[in-house]
Design a protein around this motif. Structure first.
Motif, mmCIF file in Angstrom:
data_model
loop_
_atom_site.group_PDB
_atom_site.id
_atom_site.type_symbol
_atom_site.label_atom_id
_atom_site.label_comp_id
_atom_site.label_asym_id
_atom_site.label_seq_id
_atom_site.Cartn_x
_atom_site.Cartn_y
_atom_site.Cartn_z
ATOM 1 N N SER A 78 0.829 -1.201 0.000
ATOM 2 C CA SER A 78 0.000 0.000 0.000
ATOM 3 C C SER A 78 0.865 1.253 0.000
ATOM 4 O O SER A 78 2.083 1.202 0.198
ATOM 5 C CB SER A 78 -0.885 -0.008 1.233
ATOM 6 N N ALA A 79 0.192 2.394 -0.217
ATOM 7 C CA ALA A 79 0.905 3.675 -0.226
ATOM 8 C C ALA A 79 1.520 3.969 1.130
ATOM 9 O O ALA A 79 2.626 4.528 1.218
ATOM 10 C CB ALA A 79 -0.054 4.795 -0.640
ATOM 11 N N LEU A 80 0.825 3.551 2.187
ATOM 12 C CA LEU A 80 1.342 3.801 3.531
ATOM 13 C C LEU A 80 2.631 3.014 3.780
ATOM 14 O O LEU A 80 3.584 3.541 4.367
ATOM 15 C CB LEU A 80 0.277 3.425 4.572
ATOM 16 N N LEU A 81 2.639 1.763 3.315
ATOM 17 C CA LEU A 81 3.841 0.952 3.513
ATOM 18 C C LEU A 81 5.015 1.476 2.685
ATOM 19 O O LEU A 81 6.168 1.361 3.092
ATOM 20 C CB LEU A 81 3.567 -0.504 3.168
ATOM 21 N N ARG A 82 4.693 2.054 1.515
ATOM 22 C CA ARG A 82 5.784 2.635 0.714
ATOM 23 C C ARG A 82 6.432 3.804 1.442
ATOM 24 O O ARG A 82 7.616 4.057 1.283
ATOM 25 C CB ARG A 82 5.260 3.087 -0.646
ATOM 26 N N LEU A 83 5.666 4.492 2.266
ATOM 27 C CA LEU A 83 6.239 5.626 3.004
ATOM 28 C C LEU A 83 7.243 5.169 4.066
ATOM 29 O O LEU A 83 8.050 5.975 4.543
ATOM 30 C CB LEU A 83 5.127 6.433 3.675
ATOM 31 N N LEU A 84 7.163 3.877 4.416
ATOM 32 C CA LEU A 84 8.134 3.365 5.397
ATOM 33 C C LEU A 84 9.570 3.465 4.878
ATOM 34 O O LEU A 84 10.515 3.528 5.663
ATOM 35 C CB LEU A 84 7.831 1.894 5.718
ATOM 36 N N ASP A 85 9.710 3.489 3.549
ATOM 37 C CA ASP A 85 11.057 3.602 2.986
ATOM 38 C C ASP A 85 11.709 4.934 3.333
ATOM 39 O O ASP A 85 12.944 5.063 3.218
ATOM 40 C CB ASP A 85 11.006 3.436 1.456
ATOM 41 N N GLY A 86 10.906 5.918 3.749
ATOM 42 C CA GLY A 86 11.471 7.213 4.138
ATOM 43 C C GLY A 86 12.064 7.209 5.528
ATOM 44 O O GLY A 86 12.630 8.225 5.963
ATOM 45 N N LEU A 87 11.931 6.084 6.245
ATOM 46 C CA LEU A 87 12.466 6.000 7.615
ATOM 47 C C LEU A 87 13.842 5.333 7.604
ATOM 48 O O LEU A 87 14.252 4.720 6.615
ATOM 49 C CB LEU A 87 11.520 5.191 8.502
ATOM 50 N N THR A 88 14.514 5.449 8.719
ATOM 51 C CA THR A 88 15.800 4.729 8.840
ATOM 52 C C THR A 88 15.537 3.234 9.032
ATOM 53 O O THR A 88 14.424 2.824 9.377
ATOM 54 C CB THR A 88 16.599 5.261 10.034
ATOM 55 N N GLN A 89 16.592 2.442 8.823
ATOM 56 C CA GLN A 89 16.456 0.975 8.959
ATOM 57 C C GLN A 89 16.013 0.608 10.371
ATOM 58 O O GLN A 89 15.148 -0.254 10.558
ATOM 59 C CB GLN A 89 17.783 0.314 8.621
ATOM 60 N N ASN A 90 16.595 1.249 11.378
ATOM 61 C CA ASN A 90 16.221 0.940 12.763
ATOM 62 C C ASN A 90 14.770 1.304 13.039
ATOM 63 O O ASN A 90 14.055 0.564 13.732
ATOM 64 C CB ASN A 90 17.144 1.692 13.734
ATOM 65 N N GLN A 91 14.319 2.448 12.508
ATOM 66 C CA GLN A 91 12.923 2.845 12.716
ATOM 67 C C GLN A 91 11.977 1.851 12.040
ATOM 68 O O GLN A 91 10.962 1.442 12.618
ATOM 69 C CB GLN A 91 12.704 4.262 12.173
ATOM 70 N N ARG A 92 12.299 1.472 10.802
ATOM 71 C CA ARG A 92 11.456 0.480 10.110
ATOM 72 C C ARG A 92 11.425 -0.832 10.889
ATOM 73 O O ARG A 92 10.378 -1.475 11.020
ATOM 74 C CB ARG A 92 12.017 0.218 8.703
ATOM 75 N N ASP A 93 12.596 -1.210 11.395
ATOM 76 C CA ASP A 93 12.711 -2.489 12.097
ATOM 77 C C ASP A 93 11.786 -2.530 13.317
ATOM 78 O O ASP A 93 11.005 -3.482 13.491
ATOM 79 C CB ASP A 93 14.173 -2.665 12.527
ATOM 80 N N VAL A 94 11.878 -1.513 14.158
ATOM 81 C CA VAL A 94 11.071 -1.539 15.385
ATOM 82 C C VAL A 94 9.587 -1.337 15.076
ATOM 83 O O VAL A 94 8.716 -1.898 15.762
ATOM 84 C CB VAL A 94 11.570 -0.490 16.408
ATOM 85 N N ILE A 95 9.265 -0.560 14.040
ATOM 86 C CA ILE A 95 7.850 -0.374 13.679
ATOM 87 C C ILE A 95 7.242 -1.688 13.195
ATOM 88 O O ILE A 95 6.114 -2.047 13.564
ATOM 89 C CB ILE A 95 7.714 0.753 12.626
ATOM 90 N N ARG A 96 7.991 -2.443 12.389
ATOM 91 C CA ARG A 96 7.468 -3.738 11.921
ATOM 92 C C ARG A 96 7.319 -4.714 13.091
ATOM 93 O O ARG A 96 6.336 -5.452 13.175
ATOM 94 C CB ARG A 96 8.391 -4.326 10.860
ATOM 95 N N LEU A 97 8.312 -4.738 13.957
ATOM 96 C CA LEU A 97 8.210 -5.664 15.089
ATOM 97 C C LEU A 97 7.058 -5.285 16.008
ATOM 98 O O LEU A 97 6.367 -6.164 16.545
ATOM 99 C CB LEU A 97 9.530 -5.680 15.861
ATOM 100 N N LYS A 98 6.814 -3.985 16.164
ATOM 101 C CA LYS A 98 5.755 -3.553 17.080
ATOM 102 C C LYS A 98 4.373 -3.724 16.461
ATOM 103 O O LYS A 98 3.472 -4.285 17.106
ATOM 104 C CB LYS A 98 5.989 -2.082 17.449
#
Lengths: 181, 225
Positions: A110-130
């Motif tokens: 989705s468009a929202l998930l594509r916006l995750l690419d604008g975050l750092t790797q660590n931010q993406r990592d913890v957001i996915r785990l949470k």
């Protein structure tokens, strides 16, 4: 502790293989590497006598599997990053991915998930785990090796940045108007 | 506390302590911000849960299950190797102990002074020839070193072996009197040989009337008719 038998592993596969492949794929960026990382993870779980086992250890088993899958996926990602792709000849058209590959690729996100690419790797990592795997701060801390305070800070800054990206994205105008009302 | 405090996000995600919850509840702006975060987190959670999740390939699942079957089997490879290693260690220990005690026993047997210089060079042998005359001749004596046994275990008396003097040799036994052909310088009696006991050595007997008089032919063609 006794090694798990095939039925125990079948139950673990049924419960965790898809979340683990999805999480590993968020690190490797490629499905087959993610699958290889998860296969390695389960085989190591079978052979590692120190791995948590038995009833009542579900949370420990889950944290163990995600921790090992994360390390394996990072290893695969580093290994693949050292491979230099061969350039295609100009007269040879690039092969277009088939329907299955397209379904497995990022085209469906989705468009929202594509916006995750604008975050750092660590931010993406913890957001996915949470939010994708519903893990607590403590479990995320165990998996990533970060402190709980650091996990909380990364989640806070990551969510704030993601909300800012949503507000700035024209595709999310309706979404922003609906939620700010 | 303000909107940039990570505790606000932690509260929205259900991870904050009661003290943070009290602070936020007393501030309407913080309460509204926490509600916004909670709503956005719910949307993000729904999007992330809807993301496609692929299983392992069939052969990868089979490999994992096969590894589980092997691990739950009667003996792992390292368990078998451990048993083999333990047996090999026991054998090595037993061999080592045997070699050690054998070497310790042999070290108790030491030559006193190599070959004994005072030992006699020969011994005298007495015997009788065919005419019954007594004969006396010297025979070279062995020059083995004198060995003194010093066992490590208690012994009733220390064993000491020394060469015997010629005068102390026992007299010749009567069995030696019937050796006429071994006497140097004497005339041996003629040997009577029974022809019936002599082997033919592949030759035919001299009797022409014998049924075996015709020579044997081995490997030749039969005569032409």
């Amino acid at each position: 502790m006794a090694a798990p038998d095939a039925s125990d592993i079948a139950q673990l596969l049924e419960r965790y293989e898809r979340p683990l492949v999805r999480y590993a794929m968020s690190i490797t960026g490629e499905l087959e590497s993610a699958r290889d990382a998860v296969q390695d993870t389960f085989i190591r779980y079978v052979r590692d006598a120190a791995a948590p086992r038995g009833a009542g250890s579900e949370k420990h088993i889950e944290a163990w599997l995600f921790t090992v899958a994360r390390h394996r996926a990072i290893d695969h990602q580093r290994k693949n990053s050292r491979i230099i792709p061969m350039p295609l000849p100009e007269d040879r058209p690039a092969e277009s991915p088939g329907p299955d590959a397209q379904a497995e690729g990022h085209d469906t996100e989705s468009a929202l998930l594509r916006l995750l690419d604008g975050l750092t790797q660590n931010q993406r990592d913890v957001i996915r785990l949470k939010f994708q795997n519903d893990l607590s701060y403590r479990e995320i801390s165990t998996i990533t090796g970060l402190s709980e305070t650091n996990v909380g800070f990364l989640l806070h800054t990551g969510l704030k940045k993601l909300r800012d990206l949503v507000r700035a994205e024209p595709d999310f105008a309706d979404y922003t108007a609906r939620h700010s009302a | 506390m303000n909107a940039t405090d990570p505790r606000l996000t932690a509260h929205a995600l259900g991870e904050a302590d009661s003290e943070s919850a009290d602070l936020i509840a007393r501030d309407t702006a913080l309460t509204a911000e926490a509600a916004q975060i909670k709503r956005f987190a719910a949307d993000l959670r729904a999007e992330l849960h809807a993301e496609p999740a692929h299983p392992l390939r069939a052969e990868q699942r089979a490999a994992v299950l096969a590894a589980a079957s092997v691990a739950a089997g009667p003996a792992l490879w390292w368990q078998r190797n451990t048993a083999i290693g333990a047996a090999a260690a026991c054998v090595a220990l037993a061999l080592g102990a045997a070699i050690y005690f054998q070497a310790r026993h042999l070290s108790a047997l030491r030559p006193v002074a190599g070959a004994d210089k005072a030992a006699p060079q020969s011994v005298t042998v007495r015997w009788a020839d065919e005419s019954g005359q007594p004969r006396v001749e010297p025979v070279l004596a062995p020059r083995a070193p004198v060995v003194e046994a010093r066992p490590s275990y208690p012994s009733p008396a220390p064993a000491l072996v020394r060469a015997t003097e010629p005068a102390k040799l026992p007299p010749a036994k009567p069995a030696l009197e019937n050796l006429p052909t071994l006497v140097a310088g004497s005339t041996p009696a003629p040997i009577k040989v029974d022809p019936a006991t002599v082997p033919m050595n592949g030759r035919l007997p001299a009797d022409p009337e014998s049924t075996n008089a015709a020579p044997l032919r081995v490997g030749t063609k039969p005569p032409a008719r």
